[in-house]
Scaffold this motif. Structure first.
Motif, PDB file in Angstrom:
ATOM      1  N   VAL A 259     -22.573  17.771  70.738  1.00  7.63           N
ATOM      2  CA  VAL A 259     -23.950  17.840  71.220  1.00  7.63           C
ATOM      3  C   VAL A 259     -24.566  19.172  70.809  1.00  7.63           C
ATOM      4  CG1 VAL A 259     -25.400  17.863  73.287  1.00  7.63           C
ATOM      5  CG2 VAL A 259     -23.498  16.262  73.126  1.00  7.63           C
ATOM      6  N   GLN A 260     -23.796  20.258  70.904  1.00  9.24           N
ATOM      7  CA  GLN A 260     -24.290  21.577  70.491  1.00  9.24           C
ATOM      8  C   GLN A 260     -24.670  21.581  69.024  1.00  9.24           C
ATOM      9  OE1 GLN A 260     -21.383  24.580  71.289  1.00  9.24           O
ATOM     10  NE2 GLN A 260     -21.990  24.803  73.439  1.00  9.24           N
ATOM     11  N   ARG A 261     -23.793  21.021  68.177  1.00 10.66           N
ATOM     12  CA  ARG A 261     -24.088  21.007  66.738  1.00 10.66           C
ATOM     13  C   ARG A 261     -25.329  20.179  66.433  1.00 10.66           C
ATOM     14  NH1 ARG A 261     -18.392  20.854  66.469  1.00 10.66           N
ATOM     15  NH2 ARG A 261     -18.393  18.592  66.368  1.00 10.66           N
ATOM     16  N   GLY A 262     -25.420  18.993  67.020  1.00  5.29           N
ATOM     17  CA  GLY A 262     -26.577  18.127  66.759  1.00  5.29           C
ATOM     18  C   GLY A 262     -27.870  18.735  67.265  1.00  5.29           C
ATOM     19  N   LEU A 263     -27.848  19.275  68.466  1.00  9.61           N
ATOM     20  CA  LEU A 263     -29.041  19.888  69.027  1.00  9.61           C
ATOM     21  C   LEU A 263     -29.410  21.167  68.277  1.00  9.61           C
ATOM     22  CD1 LEU A 263     -31.090  19.423  71.267  1.00  9.61           C
ATOM     23  CD2 LEU A 263     -29.686  20.847  72.754  1.00  9.61           C
ATOM     24  N   GLY A 264     -28.401  21.897  67.802  1.00  7.11           N
ATOM     25  CA  GLY A 264     -28.663  23.100  67.016  1.00  7.11           C
ATOM     26  C   GLY A 264     -29.355  22.774  65.703  1.00  7.11           C
ATOM     27  N   ARG A 265     -28.881  21.723  65.023  1.00  9.25           N
ATOM     28  CA  ARG A 265     -29.528  21.306  63.764  1.00  9.25           C
ATOM     29  C   ARG A 265     -30.955  20.831  64.017  1.00  9.25           C
ATOM     30  NH1 ARG A 265     -24.275  19.123  62.499  1.00  9.25           N
ATOM     31  NH2 ARG A 265     -24.928  17.139  63.396  1.00  9.25           N
ATOM     32  N   LEU A 266     -31.144  20.057  65.081  1.00  7.41           N
ATOM     33  CA  LEU A 266     -32.480  19.563  65.406  1.00  7.41           C
ATOM     34  C   LEU A 266     -33.420  20.717  65.727  1.00  7.41           C
ATOM     35  CD1 LEU A 266     -34.336  17.103  66.090  1.00  7.41           C
ATOM     36  CD2 LEU A 266     -33.561  17.402  68.445  1.00  7.41           C
ATOM     37  N   THR A 267     -32.951  21.667  66.492  1.00  7.64           N
ATOM     38  CA  THR A 267     -33.769  22.824  66.850  1.00  7.64           C
ATOM     39  C   THR A 267     -34.119  23.642  65.620  1.00  7.64           C
ATOM     40  OG1 THR A 267     -32.693  22.900  69.003  1.00  7.64           O
ATOM     41  CG2 THR A 267     -33.876  24.869  68.315  1.00  7.64           C
TER      42      THR A 267
END
Length: 191
Positions: free
Chosen positions: A121-129
């Motif tokens: 979730v951190q990786r996906g949200l980091g890329r989205l952000t």
């Protein structure tokens, strides 16, 4: 019939953004939901259980923030010792946000905080952000940071741009710089 002075018209107010319109409503709904869930849990078990849940969330959140802060400081220290720049991101910001959400009293914020601690979730949200921030910055002002410095100029009241540079004339060195009076008619700044 006589008419008086014309009524001055006010300039049109800028339209309120959706965020400013709905953010207070969203915060109020979130607070009501948090309180309602805490009362449901207290009714199903006891007030002591709710207190222990809130205390556990606060302790876990502070431990997560402490760990993420240490990791961020260690990454910065290693980068400075190598002589380079710090790594792009290792999820410390999202980990700190997850810890903060754990520390905020409430079950919904605890669930969101725990969700932010899951690495995928951190990786996906980091890329989205990162993509959203990059797109926003590209759309906000053409160019990069250099253009921002180029745009920082002195504007006269009439809107004209005045560009130039300061030239200081150094007095010629006569070799004798003692207490001789200067040709400058201005008084000294301090007395």
């Amino acid at each position: 019939m006589t008419t008086g002075a014309p009524t001055p018209t006010r300039p049109a107010r800028p339209k309120r953004s959706r965020l400013r319109t709905f953010l207070p409503l969203g915060v109020a709904a979130w607070l009501v939901l948090e309180i309602w869930l805490l009362t449901v849990v207290a009714g199903a078990s006891s007030g002591l259980t709710v207190f222990l849940l809130l205390l556990a969330g606060f302790v876990a959140g502070s431990a997560v923030i402490k760990k993420a802060g240490r990791r961020a400081f260690q990454n910065l220290n290693e980068a400075l010792q190598r002589g380079g720049t710090p790594q792009k991101s290792s999820g410390n910001g999202l980990m700190m946000l997850g810890g903060l959400l754990l520390m905020i009293p409430g079950l919904v914020s605890d669930a969101m905080g725990l969700l932010l601690l899951v690495p995928p979730v951190q990786r996906g949200l980091g890329r989205l952000t990162e993509r959203t921030l990059d797109r926003t910055l590209r759309g906000a002002a053409p160019g990069g940071l250099g253009d921002a410095f180029q745009q920082a100029r002195i504007h006269r009241p009439d809107g004209k741009v005045v560009q130039g540079e300061v030239v200081r004339e150094e007095p010629e060195d006569d070799g004798d710089r003692g207490d001789a009076p200067h040709d400058d008619p201005r008084p000294p700044l301090t007395r």
